[in-house]
Design a protein around this motif. Structure first.
Motif, PDB file in Angstrom:
ATOM      1  N   PHE A 123      -3.946 -12.091   4.902  1.00 45.83           N
ATOM      2  CA  PHE A 123      -2.643 -11.521   5.245  1.00 45.83           C
ATOM      3  C   PHE A 123      -1.840 -12.500   6.107  1.00 45.83           C
ATOM      4  O   PHE A 123      -0.666 -12.765   5.854  1.00 45.83           O
ATOM      5  CB  PHE A 123      -2.857 -10.204   5.988  1.00 45.83           C
ATOM      6  CG  PHE A 123      -1.595  -9.490   6.357  1.00 45.83           C
ATOM      7  CD1 PHE A 123      -0.957  -8.670   5.445  1.00 45.83           C
ATOM      8  CD2 PHE A 123      -1.042  -9.654   7.614  1.00 45.83           C
ATOM      9  CE1 PHE A 123       0.205  -8.021   5.782  1.00 45.83           C
ATOM     10  CE2 PHE A 123       0.126  -9.012   7.959  1.00 45.83           C
ATOM     11  CZ  PHE A 123       0.745  -8.188   7.038  1.00 45.83           C
ATOM     12  N   ILE A 134      -9.790  -5.787   1.287  1.00 49.70           N
ATOM     13  CA  ILE A 134      -9.721  -4.465   1.908  1.00 49.70           C
ATOM     14  C   ILE A 134     -10.628  -3.486   1.190  1.00 49.70           C
ATOM     15  O   ILE A 134     -11.381  -2.727   1.808  1.00 49.70           O
ATOM     16  CB  ILE A 134      -8.274  -3.951   1.916  1.00 49.70           C
ATOM     17  CG1 ILE A 134      -7.486  -4.715   2.965  1.00 49.70           C
ATOM     18  CG2 ILE A 134      -8.224  -2.456   2.204  1.00 49.70           C
ATOM     19  CD1 ILE A 134      -6.095  -4.243   3.115  1.00 49.70           C
ATOM     20  N   LEU A 152       8.668  -7.139   5.600  1.00 46.49           N
ATOM     21  CA  LEU A 152       8.473  -8.031   4.484  1.00 46.49           C
ATOM     22  C   LEU A 152       7.405  -9.059   4.854  1.00 46.49           C
ATOM     23  O   LEU A 152       7.540  -9.794   5.820  1.00 46.49           O
ATOM     24  CB  LEU A 152       9.804  -8.731   4.197  1.00 46.49           C
ATOM     25  CG  LEU A 152      10.077  -9.225   2.798  1.00 46.49           C
ATOM     26  CD1 LEU A 152       9.747  -8.155   1.769  1.00 46.49           C
ATOM     27  CD2 LEU A 152      11.533  -9.614   2.700  1.00 46.49           C
ATOM     28  N   VAL A 153       6.310  -9.077   4.076  1.00 46.98           N
ATOM     29  CA  VAL A 153       5.274 -10.068   4.320  1.00 46.98           C
ATOM     30  C   VAL A 153       5.646 -11.377   3.636  1.00 46.98           C
ATOM     31  O   VAL A 153       5.671 -12.440   4.226  1.00 46.98           O
ATOM     32  CB  VAL A 153       3.908  -9.576   3.801  1.00 46.98           C
ATOM     33  CG1 VAL A 153       2.841 -10.629   4.024  1.00 46.98           C
ATOM     34  CG2 VAL A 153       3.536  -8.275   4.483  1.00 46.98           C
ATOM     35  N   LEU A 202       0.838  -1.192   0.000  1.00 43.89           N
ATOM     36  CA  LEU A 202       0.000   0.000   0.000  1.00 43.89           C
ATOM     37  C   LEU A 202       0.874   1.244   0.000  1.00 43.89           C
ATOM     38  O   LEU A 202       2.085   1.159   0.214  1.00 43.89           O
ATOM     39  CB  LEU A 202      -0.892   0.003   1.247  1.00 43.89           C
ATOM     40  CG  LEU A 202      -1.814  -1.193   1.414  1.00 43.89           C
ATOM     41  CD1 LEU A 202      -2.524  -1.100   2.748  1.00 43.89           C
ATOM     42  CD2 LEU A 202      -2.824  -1.249   0.286  1.00 43.89           C
ATOM     43  N   ALA A 248      -9.579 -10.024   5.129  1.00 40.94           N
ATOM     44  CA  ALA A 248      -8.297  -9.446   4.731  1.00 40.94           C
ATOM     45  C   ALA A 248      -7.212  -9.891   5.699  1.00 40.94           C
ATOM     46  O   ALA A 248      -6.123 -10.319   5.297  1.00 40.94           O
ATOM     47  CB  ALA A 248      -8.388  -7.927   4.689  1.00 40.94           C
ATOM     48  N   GLN A 249      -7.513  -9.802   6.999  1.00 39.99           N
ATOM     49  CA  GLN A 249      -6.526 -10.192   8.005  1.00 39.99           C
ATOM     50  C   GLN A 249      -6.148 -11.673   7.865  1.00 39.99           C
ATOM     51  O   GLN A 249      -4.997 -12.055   7.977  1.00 39.99           O
ATOM     52  CB  GLN A 249      -7.081  -9.916   9.413  1.00 39.99           C
ATOM     53  CG  GLN A 249      -6.109 -10.211  10.550  1.00 39.99           C
ATOM     54  CD  GLN A 249      -4.981  -9.191  10.620  1.00 39.99           C
ATOM     55  OE1 GLN A 249      -5.221  -7.991  10.693  1.00 39.99           O
ATOM     56  NE2 GLN A 249      -3.743  -9.663  10.581  1.00 39.99           N
ATOM     57  N   GLY A 279       5.584 -16.851   3.880  1.00 40.30           N
ATOM     58  CA  GLY A 279       6.891 -16.228   3.741  1.00 40.30           C
ATOM     59  C   GLY A 279       7.811 -16.680   4.855  1.00 40.30           C
ATOM     60  O   GLY A 279       7.449 -17.504   5.686  1.00 40.30           O
ATOM     61  N   TRP A 315      -5.895 -10.127  -0.974  1.00 48.08           N
ATOM     62  CA  TRP A 315      -5.904  -9.279   0.224  1.00 48.08           C
ATOM     63  C   TRP A 315      -6.446  -7.887  -0.095  1.00 48.08           C
ATOM     64  O   TRP A 315      -7.320  -7.353   0.598  1.00 48.08           O
ATOM     65  CB  TRP A 315      -4.476  -9.205   0.783  1.00 48.08           C
ATOM     66  CG  TRP A 315      -4.311  -8.267   1.927  1.00 48.08           C
ATOM     67  CD1 TRP A 315      -4.792  -8.438   3.192  1.00 48.08           C
ATOM     68  CD2 TRP A 315      -3.612  -7.028   1.926  1.00 48.08           C
ATOM     69  NE1 TRP A 315      -4.424  -7.373   3.979  1.00 48.08           N
ATOM     70  CE2 TRP A 315      -3.692  -6.500   3.223  1.00 48.08           C
ATOM     71  CE3 TRP A 315      -2.915  -6.315   0.952  1.00 48.08           C
ATOM     72  CZ2 TRP A 315      -3.117  -5.285   3.570  1.00 48.08           C
ATOM     73  CZ3 TRP A 315      -2.331  -5.111   1.294  1.00 48.08           C
ATOM     74  CH2 TRP A 315      -2.433  -4.606   2.596  1.00 48.08           C
ATOM     75  N   HIS A 365       4.648  -4.464   4.020  1.00 44.85           N
ATOM     76  CA  HIS A 365       3.539  -3.894   4.782  1.00 44.85           C
ATOM     77  C   HIS A 365       4.122  -3.257   6.032  1.00 44.85           C
ATOM     78  O   HIS A 365       4.835  -3.913   6.785  1.00 44.85           O
ATOM     79  CB  HIS A 365       2.537  -5.003   5.140  1.00 44.85           C
ATOM     80  CG  HIS A 365       1.259  -4.476   5.735  1.00 44.85           C
ATOM     81  ND1 HIS A 365       0.384  -3.716   5.010  1.00 44.85           N
ATOM     82  CD2 HIS A 365       0.734  -4.603   6.972  1.00 44.85           C
ATOM     83  CE1 HIS A 365      -0.644  -3.397   5.775  1.00 44.85           C
ATOM     84  NE2 HIS A 365      -0.455  -3.906   6.974  1.00 44.85           N
ATOM     85  N   GLN A 366       3.830  -1.990   6.227  1.00 49.09           N
ATOM     86  CA  GLN A 366       4.329  -1.258   7.401  1.00 49.09           C
ATOM     87  C   GLN A 366       5.819  -1.460   7.603  1.00 49.09           C
ATOM     88  O   GLN A 366       6.302  -1.657   8.716  1.00 49.09           O
ATOM     89  CB  GLN A 366       3.553  -1.687   8.648  1.00 49.09           C
ATOM     90  CG  GLN A 366       2.096  -1.303   8.552  1.00 49.09           C
ATOM     91  CD  GLN A 366       1.279  -1.784   9.736  1.00 49.09           C
ATOM     92  OE1 GLN A 366       1.743  -2.623  10.501  1.00 49.09           O
ATOM     93  NE2 GLN A 366       0.084  -1.261   9.870  1.00 49.09           N
ATOM     94  N   GLN A 388     -12.615  -6.642   6.632  1.00 51.44           N
ATOM     95  CA  GLN A 388     -11.369  -6.593   7.384  1.00 51.44           C
ATOM     96  C   GLN A 388     -10.950  -7.967   7.911  1.00 51.44           C
ATOM     97  O   GLN A 388      -9.777  -8.297   7.937  1.00 51.44           O
ATOM     98  CB  GLN A 388     -11.487  -5.603   8.546  1.00 51.44           C
ATOM     99  CG  GLN A 388     -11.652  -4.155   8.106  1.00 51.44           C
ATOM    100  CD  GLN A 388     -10.462  -3.641   7.299  1.00 51.44           C
ATOM    101  OE1 GLN A 388      -9.420  -4.283   7.219  1.00 51.44           O
ATOM    102  NE2 GLN A 388     -10.630  -2.493   6.680  1.00 51.44           N
ATOM    103  N   PHE A 443       1.675 -14.181   5.241  1.00 52.60           N
ATOM    104  CA  PHE A 443       2.804 -13.939   6.133  1.00 52.60           C
ATOM    105  C   PHE A 443       3.429 -15.252   6.584  1.00 52.60           C
ATOM    106  O   PHE A 443       4.648 -15.403   6.641  1.00 52.60           O
ATOM    107  CB  PHE A 443       2.321 -13.126   7.347  1.00 52.60           C
ATOM    108  CG  PHE A 443       3.422 -12.718   8.270  1.00 52.60           C
ATOM    109  CD1 PHE A 443       4.292 -11.695   7.928  1.00 52.60           C
ATOM    110  CD2 PHE A 443       3.601 -13.362   9.484  1.00 52.60           C
ATOM    111  CE1 PHE A 443       5.306 -11.327   8.770  1.00 52.60           C
ATOM    112  CE2 PHE A 443       4.621 -12.991  10.340  1.00 52.60           C
ATOM    113  CZ  PHE A 443       5.473 -11.967   9.980  1.00 52.60           C
ATOM    114  N   ALA A 444       2.580 -16.226   6.858  1.00 55.47           N
ATOM    115  CA  ALA A 444       3.083 -17.512   7.329  1.00 55.47           C
ATOM    116  C   ALA A 444       3.800 -18.268   6.215  1.00 55.47           C
ATOM    117  O   ALA A 444       4.726 -19.043   6.475  1.00 55.47           O
ATOM    118  CB  ALA A 444       1.929 -18.343   7.870  1.00 55.47           C
TER     119      ALA A 444
END
Lengths: 294, 309
Positions: free
Chosen positions: A266, A254, A234-235, A71, A262-263, A273, A250, A230-231, A259, A270-271
């Motif tokens: 996400f 959003i 690295l996701v 984003l 989306a979570q 990666g 994802w 993200h923030q 939400q 993330f898992a």
């Protein structure tokens, strides 16, 4: 430990970037009264520490095109600036096989000069001699495809025309490591084809590229690998089609306001990666010549 | 904006004291990398290498200086004509005030010529330092888009100021010949380029020193213009110190001021047909060399800091 037999171009080792920025958020007001009064007097807003990148590690090899997804404000542009060496990380280091060239949306060209003069100035800024700049000129003009507009001042250009000219100038130096920050988003279809060709040629000549793009579709088309930020973290760093697909799912959730879904998407991504950390081994390649020693 | 977050923490804006907890499911990957032949990006090269890299960018420096001069004058209807017209109009202000209204020569021979030389040459120094000290700040977009030795920016700005000064210098020479009693040509006019060249070296050194400081603390631009004002009154632009005071200590201190020497030597050559004294040359050369050396080293040591926001 066994080393992969690949031509390493860029190493980003645990890079952190944080900077302080003014904020009008009242919840972050300075606690001490003295500080508050001092800020009031000089008319400054209190500052907060923004964590733009928080521990990014990656290795890029020759022939790779890495798409960076995320984003707005996820740290994509900061990552590219750090790789290019234009911004120094607060922690960590970046190593590269040659000097990376960053092509940004706001690359400095002089608006009062004609396209032609800007091509020359840009080429000279990248370290070409006047002869080399003159030799590169026809190619730049052809790739940019501006027609008679090259003789007009750049302030009369549309944003797409300006972006095309900047891209063509950056490509003229044939950089092995090319970093592109959303600069291709504004071109038309004909230019898109020409620019993709030019980038493929450069990759074939043992180069690697990083592209910041907004659409997951572009990543699928143009990249071999994708990184989802993200923030500032690295996701998922993986094959372009898979990462782009997960990112797209994802982003759709959003956009629709789901939400929870989306979570969930996400967390799954993330898992999948991994937390990469690098083990740097120096000086095994004997033919290594320092870049500045030439 | 999404509310999607990493498991275990919510806000990134204010840095939490400890690192956020990560999802336990996530794998850890240790990647061995052979980094032989790789170099850190943005590392500061040695000084002689730095100068070599700068020399390689000389074409860029020159093209940038010329391009900015042209693009500046394109904003006006009269364009480049202003490069000559502006100094002539500036001079006419002083001529009207001092020549017609006050009719005061303040005890100086050929006072109008004295004034023109002083004002034109000093304005070159103060203008160049004001613009040059901001060169890194105003070139921020350039710094963040291209990698090149950052010293190219202040050097290009000084080059630009020199280019702009050339018509001004020509106007100055014409004026001192035309304004009565009028300066007469002599072989000593050939010394003027040497004096101006030393002045440019002095300016370049000061620009290198100030541009790094201003890049770090922008507020210093205010202080610099104030110091410029002080320097002007200490350099004898509009009056002669010799007429004011007999105090030898004051005069000795004033004579150590490099800009005083630039003005004094130029007036000697152009107006009074005197060859500047050896002591004047020594003072000016030493100051110029010191400023350039200090400026180079100081600017080079900050090389990595110019890109950070």
């Amino acid at each position: 430990m066994e080393l992969p037999e690949q031509d390493v171009q860029v190493v980003v080792d645990d890079v952190h970037v944080r900077y302080s920025a003014p904020s009008s958020d009242r919840s972050v007001r300075p606690v001490s009264r003295v500080q508050r009064v001092a800020h009031r007097i000089v008319g400054r807003e209190p500052t907060v520490v923004v964590r733009a990148l928080a521990g990014i590690s990656l290795v890029a090899h020759a022939g790779e095109a890495v798409g960076v997804l995320g984003l707005n404000g996820s740290g994509k542009s900061t990552l590219l600036r750090v790789i290019s060496g234009l911004e120094r990380p607060s922690r960590g280091q970046v190593l590269a096989a040659s000097i990376p060239v960053l092509l940004g949306v706001n690359a400095a060209l002089l608006p009062d000069l004609t396209g032609q003069q800007n091509v020359r100035l840009g080429c000279l800024a990248m370290g070409m001699t006047p002869d080399e700049a003159a030799a590169a000129y026809p190619e730049v003009i052809e790739l940019a495809g501006l027609g008679a507009a090259v003789h007009r001042p750049m302030r009369t250009y549309s944003s797409g025309m300006g972006a095309r000219l900047r891209f063509a100038i950056a490509v003229a130096a044939r950089p092995s490591i090319l970093l592109i920050d959303e600069a291709l988003a504004t071109g038309d279809a004909a230019f898109k084809e020409r620019s993709e060709q030019a980038m493929e040629q450069m990759r074939a000549a043992a180069g690697c590229q990083f592209l910041v793009v907004q659409s997951a579709k572009t990543v699928e088309q143009m990249c071999t690998r994708a990184m989802w930020l993200h923030q500032g973290r690295l996701v998922w760093d993986g094959p372009a089609p898979e990462v782009a697909l997960a990112y797209r799912i994802w982003a759709t959730h959003i956009a629709k306001g789901n939400q929870d879904k989306a979570q969930k998407a996400f967390d799954d991504a993330f898992a999948t990666g991994a937390d990469t950390s690098l083990h740097l081994i120096a000086g095994l390649r004997s033919e290594a010549v320092a870049r500045h020693a030439k | 904006m999404s509310t999607t977050t990493f498991a275990g923490h919510t806000d990134q804006t204010n840095v939490p004291a400890q690192r956020p907890e990560r999802t336990p499911l996530r794998a850890k990957k240790l990647v061995p990398v052979d980094c032989g032949g790789l170099e850190p990006v943005a590392n500061r090269p040695s000084l002689d290498e730095y100068l070599h890299m700068t020399w390689q960018r000389r074409h860029f420096i020159w093209a940038d200086a010329r391009a900015r001069t042209l693009s500046e004058s394109r904003r006006f209807l009269l364009g480049t004509v202003w490069l000559v017209l502006r100094p002539v109009l500036d001079a006419s202000v002083y001529l009207v005030v001092f020549g017609l209204l006050l009719k005061s020569n303040r005890g100086v021979e050929n006072f109008l010529g004295y004034l023109v030389v002083g004002v034109f040459l000093f304005r070159f120094t103060s203008g160049a330092i004001n613009a040059g000290s901001r060169s890194i700040v105003s070139g921020k977009a350039m710094v963040r888009s291209f990698s090149f030795p950052r010293i190219a920016l202040p050097v290009a700005e000084v080059t630009r100021q020199v280019l702009r000064f050339m018509p001004t210098l020509a106007a100055m020479l014409v004026l001192i010949v035309l304004i009565p009693p009028g300066a007469r040509l002599s072989w000593r006019w050939l010394l003027l380029p040497v004096v101006v060249a030393l002045q440019v070296v002095l300016i370049a050194g000061l620009v290198l020193l100030t541009s790094r400081m201003v890049a770090k603390v922008p507020d210093l631009t205010q202080v610099i213009s104030l110091l410029n004002r002080f320097w002007m009154y200490g350099s004898g632009v509009m009056y002669s110190f010799e007429r004011f005071t007999d105090n030898q200590t004051v005069l000795a201190v004033v004579r150590l001021n490099p800009m005083y020497q630039v003005l004094d030597m130029s007036r000697d050559c152009l107006l009074y047909a005197r060859t500047p004294a050896l002591w004047s040359w020594v003072v000016l050369v030493v100051w110029a060399a010191l400023a350039l050396a200090a400026g180079l080293v100081y600017f080079w040591r900050g090389e990595e800091s110019y890109g950070t926001s």
